[in-house]
Scaffold this motif. Structure first.
Motif, PDB file in Angstrom:
ATOM      1  N   LEU A 148      22.280   0.345 -56.740  1.00 43.40           N
ATOM      2  CA  LEU A 148      21.764   1.680 -56.292  1.00 43.40           C
ATOM      3  C   LEU A 148      22.747   2.566 -56.102  1.00 43.40           C
ATOM      4  O   LEU A 148      23.870   2.388 -55.230  1.00 43.40           O
ATOM      5  CB  LEU A 148      21.304   1.363 -54.879  1.00 43.40           C
ATOM      6  N   LEU A 149      22.806   3.593 -56.885  1.00 44.08           N
ATOM      7  CA  LEU A 149      23.900   4.607 -57.086  1.00 44.08           C
ATOM      8  C   LEU A 149      23.597   5.808 -56.096  1.00 44.08           C
ATOM      9  O   LEU A 149      22.669   6.733 -56.351  1.00 44.08           O
ATOM     10  CB  LEU A 149      24.150   5.008 -58.398  1.00 44.08           C
ATOM     11  N   LYS A 150      24.295   5.962 -54.979  1.00 42.01           N
ATOM     12  CA  LYS A 150      23.867   6.997 -54.153  1.00 42.01           C
ATOM     13  C   LYS A 150      24.927   8.337 -54.722  1.00 42.01           C
ATOM     14  O   LYS A 150      26.028   8.197 -55.028  1.00 42.01           O
ATOM     15  CB  LYS A 150      24.369   6.709 -52.489  1.00 42.01           C
ATOM     16  N   ARG A 151      24.160   9.447 -54.631  1.00 40.11           N
ATOM     17  CA  ARG A 151      24.732  10.738 -55.044  1.00 40.11           C
ATOM     18  C   ARG A 151      25.626  11.253 -53.807  1.00 40.11           C
ATOM     19  O   ARG A 151      25.355  11.168 -52.640  1.00 40.11           O
ATOM     20  CB  ARG A 151      23.513  11.912 -55.284  1.00 40.11           C
ATOM     21  N   GLY A 152      26.981  11.815 -54.303  1.00 39.01           N
ATOM     22  CA  GLY A 152      28.006  11.960 -53.329  1.00 39.01           C
ATOM     23  C   GLY A 152      27.465  13.174 -52.480  1.00 39.01           C
ATOM     24  O   GLY A 152      26.534  13.984 -53.135  1.00 39.01           O
ATOM     25  N   VAL A 153      27.992  13.533 -51.400  1.00 37.09           N
ATOM     26  CA  VAL A 153      27.531  14.543 -50.481  1.00 37.09           C
ATOM     27  C   VAL A 153      27.987  16.092 -51.082  1.00 37.09           C
ATOM     28  O   VAL A 153      27.394  16.917 -50.772  1.00 37.09           O
ATOM     29  CB  VAL A 153      28.360  14.547 -49.133  1.00 37.09           C
TER      30      VAL A 153
ATOM     31  N   ILE B 212      26.294   1.351 -54.279  1.00 34.68           N
ATOM     32  CA  ILE B 212      27.298   2.267 -54.577  1.00 34.68           C
ATOM     33  C   ILE B 212      27.196   3.558 -53.585  1.00 34.68           C
ATOM     34  O   ILE B 212      26.218   4.178 -53.665  1.00 34.68           O
ATOM     35  CB  ILE B 212      27.617   2.788 -55.807  1.00 34.68           C
ATOM     36  N   GLY B 213      28.089   3.421 -52.385  1.00 30.85           N
ATOM     37  CA  GLY B 213      27.729   4.701 -51.218  1.00 30.85           C
ATOM     38  C   GLY B 213      28.256   5.816 -51.838  1.00 30.85           C
ATOM     39  O   GLY B 213      28.880   6.216 -53.102  1.00 30.85           O
ATOM     40  N   ALA B 214      27.795   6.906 -51.167  1.00 26.04           N
ATOM     41  CA  ALA B 214      27.909   8.468 -51.244  1.00 26.04           C
ATOM     42  C   ALA B 214      29.528   8.506 -51.898  1.00 26.04           C
ATOM     43  O   ALA B 214      29.907   9.546 -52.608  1.00 26.04           O
ATOM     44  CB  ALA B 214      27.528   9.112 -50.383  1.00 26.04           C
TER      45      ALA B 214
END
Lengths: 270, 545
Positions: free
Chosen positions: A138-143, A116-118
């Motif tokens: 894979l969970l990406k933290r948002g910017v 899951i993209g940021a």
């Protein structure tokens, strides 16, 4: 949001991707590959280099969330098929991004782990669909997301019955002009103390600069990250996306040597 | 030659001011107010405004001029373009009326610089008396006593007076620690330089240019903290203010930047560490304590800073919440633990920790040098060279009574000795032959039983910090004597492959009582191959613990 709400309830045996366990007590995992799958030759060359050097999971993008609609948007299902074929050949797992809920089933058909993209960390429909796929995530933290918010997003997946979630710190936007993002290294021990979920760091997006990828990857391992995810391209100068932050495939062995040394220094292997 | 970019004249650092008058007079025409900046081992004068071209020959002919360097970035004296290598800053421990007693070196490839602050100890001399020797023992070299300034709404008594600072300085010096104090106004500089060995400019004052100019006129080293809203370039330009005004002893401190996450402390900006190291030759320390979400994350952040290339760290040590309103202080035990965890990390990035004389940063070059790396066990040394831990194989073991005489001095006279013949292997390759003689009269019976059952090996016993290794002896197979006989008995099929070899023998003791004797032998041809090929062996053969 009250932070009590996001104290994670997860306490589980660990996350396993294509038979490779990730998390505390396991070796540091290196996830590597090109930003985008550009074609069979490019992906195979990058994959062979990272496999030979000891990375355990392949990454690659088939559906690309690009800032500009005119930028290369990825090869879609063809890209997924290329990744699967090469991954099977090398007996490795593959991680790739799904950008919308309707893409999840398609991506899950090819990938061992769904990213899951940021930009989509707060896309609840996507989180729900990914959770339901049963694939590790894979969970990406948002910017611009806080640690509380990324833990809440992870919890959103876990409460739907999928505890195979790895959190990825990939840097946030700051005022500093010389780097693309700023890796929040303190988030690594903070998440480690508050959650049992594995944490990996993406120094490629986290810095946006090839020359900073290695030291920040080493810092991540020293801080207790369970893995690092890096972009590798056979010819970064000709890459269709993120060339400036991709390591050169031919030099990836040197990167792995440094990673191995640092993992040993913190009592882990690679 | 005509130089168009801004320049710096590098001078002979040994030149006297009087010898430099000619250089300054010539430089003055191109950049008014020119003065010499003196660092440790270097002296320089910036030249030109970057607009008018400069003819370099007249300068290059002047006495004391080494060369002219063109610098493309705006921070000329701070720039890596001026010096490719890291330049050190020496901190002398000053005392009224006394010559300099000791020097602490930060940066320039020196051992990791550990700076400790403690509001808890600064508030009370007796506490600092207790803490200071522990800090020194842990590897700390600089004590940060806090700020001289008085902040509104803050308990002014928590900021030490000049008299209190002088007492802290005396205790610090008695323990080999340099004293640092923060200055927030130029009027405080004279008093601060009287009591402290180095001065700090806090992040709130990073762009207080008049303070920076005055710091530049001081001879004291200056720690400059990055402003929470400052870009890396602004930070380096702030350092340039101090440098340009004459003081070359600037230490940069990464102390976090403000982000959208207003509830948290400034973000510890890990990216800035390799970035600044790339752009500047100045020492760079990092402060995980003031940027930590809470004390629990400080050790991990400190380790990350060292892994990313920082020359030092700043850690808040304390035990009572009343002195730690931000909840970031770690206690001295955690500090000691952190230091022992930092040691292998620093090694992994090629930096020594603690006292330089006890450190070996470089990879050994030959098998004998491998054995002379005596601060690690052989297994650790193998791991650091090959990148993977070796496998320990127990070849044979037997009990001896009376113990072997040639172990001189022999182990216990009346007790039994457990003799073990083992080997470190990587895949099928034997990396070492080891003999150990364990005094069963001295060792705990449970440990002895575990050893004999091969559930435990001696390497694991070395984790006990009380164990001392004593009386190292080194030799070659020609000087091995009885050792060679035992090796031949233990490895009868391999006599040819064994030679030539190098060996070491040492005793491991607790409180002076010898617990066991270890003899390790490395076959020279195997080791020459490993040292030549680095990690290949580990990569191709695989290994297991």
């Amino acid at each position: 949001m009250s932070s009590e709400l996001v104290e994670t309830r997860v306490s589980q045996v660990g996350v396993s991707v294509a038979g490779v366990p990730i998390g505390r007590g396991h070796p540091v995992r290196v996830i590597a590959g090109p930003c985008s799958v550009e074609g069979p030759a490019q992906f195979r060359e990058a994959a062979l280099a990272v496999a030979a050097a000891g990375a355990v999971l392949l990454r690659g993008g088939a559906f690309k969330p690009r800032t500009s609609p005119y930028s290369f948007q990825g090869l879609g299902e063809r890209g997924l098929a290329i990744m699967r074929e090469v991954a099977d050949e090398l007996e490795m797992g593959v991680v790739t991004e799904a950008m919308s809920a309707d893409e999840v089933i398609l991506v899950a058909g090819y990938a061992d782990m769904i990213q899951i993209g940021a930009r989509n960390m707060d896309n609840r429909a996507l989180l729900e669909a990914a959770a339901a796929s049963g694939r590790p995530i894979l969970l990406k933290r948002g910017v611009t997301s806080t640690v509380d918010e990324v833990l809440a997003a992870a919890e959103f997946i876990v409460v739907r019955g999928n505890d195979q979630v790895v959190i990825c710190e990939r840097g946030s936007r700051t005022f500093e002009p010389s780097t693309r993002n700023s890796v929040d290294i303190a988030a690594v021990p903070e998440i480690n103390l508050r959650s049992d979920l594995p944490v990996v760091v993406d120094p490629s997006h986290g810095t946006g600069r090839r020359d900073l990828v290695t030291p920040v990857a080493l810092a991540a391992i020293a801080a207790g990250a369970d893995g690092v995810m890096v972009e590798v391209h056979p010819e970064p100068g000709a890459a269709l996306s993120d060339g400036s932050q991709s390591l050169e495939a031919a030099r990836f062995g040197g990167f792995m040597g440094r990673v191995r040394g640092m993992a040993l220094a913190v009592g882990r292997s690679v | 030659m005509e130089l168009t970019a801004p320049c710096v004249i590098l001078l002979d650092p040994a030149a006297l001011e009087s010898e430099l008058a000619g250089v300054l007079a010539a430089a003055e025409e191109l950049l008014p107010g020119a003065r010499v900046t003196r660092g440790d081992g270097w002296a320089a004068v910036p030249l030109g405004d970057g607009v008018r071209p400069i003819a370099s020959e007249p300068f290059e002919r002047l006495p004391s001029v080494r060369r002219l360097v063109q610098v493309a970035v705006p921070y000329r004296l701070a720039s890596r373009e001026l010096f490719e290598q890291d330049m050190p800053v020496e901190v002398a421990l000053h005392e009224d009326g006394l010559p300099e007693r000791e020097t602490v070196i930060l940066g320039g490839g020196a051992p990791l610089g550990v700076i400790v602050s403690s509001r808890w100890a600064s508030a009370n001399d007796a506490r600092f008396e207790l803490l200071a020797p522990l800090l020194r023992e842990a590897g700390c070299r600089v004590y940060h006593a806090g700020q001289m300034a008085t902040a509104p709404y803050r308990d002014a008594s928590s900021e030490p007076t000049v008299e209190a600072l002088a007492r802290l300085r005396d205790i610090a010096h008695a323990n080999g620690l340099a004293l640092c104090v923060e200055v927030s106004d130029a009027s405080q500089i004279p008093a601060a330089t009287d009591v402290a060995d180095l001065l700090q400019v806090g992040s709130r004052n990073m762009q207080d240019f008049s303070l920076l100019r005055d710091m530049g006129r001081s001879r004291h080293p200056v720690i400059l903290r990055r402003g929470a809203g400052a870009t890396v370039e602004e930070f380096l330009l702030a350092a340039e203010y101090v440098l340009l005004h004459g003081n070359g002893k600037v230490i940069l401190c990464e102390s976090g930047i403000r982000t959208f996450d207003a509830l948290r402390k400034p973000r510890f900006e890990i990216n800035a560490i390799p970035l600044i190291k790339q752009l500047s030759h100045l020492p760079l320390v990092a402060d995980p304590s003031q940027t930590a979400p809470h004390a629990g994350t400080v050790p991990a952040m400190a380790k990350a800073a060292v892994a990313a290339g920082a020359d030092g760290i700043v850690i808040e040590v304390g035990t009572e919440a009343v002195y730690d309103p931000d909840g970031v202080a770690i206690d001295i035990e955690a500090m000691r633990r952190l230091m022992s965890e930092l040691r292998p990390i620093a090694r992994a990035v090629g930096r020594p920790v603690g006292m330089p004389e006890t450190e070996e940063a470089a990879l050994p070059l030959d098998p004998a040098a491998v054995l002379r790396t005596t601060d690690r066990t052989l297994a650790q040394t193998i791991e650091s060279i090959t990148g993977a831990p070796p496998h320990l194989e127990v070849v044979s073991q037997w009990r001896l009574s009376p113990p072997v005489a040639w172990l001189s001095p022999p182990l216990s006279h009346d007790g039994e000795v457990l003799a073990r013949c083992t080997s470190y292997r990587m895949g099928s390759v034997r990396l070492s032959r080891n003999l150990s003689y364990v005094d069963l009269g001295q060792i705990d019976p449970t440990l002895a039983a575990l050893l004999e059952a091969t559930h435990l090996n001696l390497g694991q016993l070395f984790v006990d910090p009380r164990i001392e290794k004593l009386e190292f002896e080194f030799g070659t197979h020609e000087t091995a004597g009885e050792i060679d006989d035992v090796f031949r008995q233990c490895f009868p099929d391999e006599v040819a492959a064994l030679q030539p070899y190098v060996w070491r023998r040492y005793r491991a003791a607790i409180g002076g009582v010898v617990m066991f004797v270890v003899i390790e032998a490395l076959p020279v041809p195997v080791w020459e191959r490993i040292l030549d090929r680095g990690t290949d062996l580990a990569l191709t053969k695989g290994s297991s613990r």
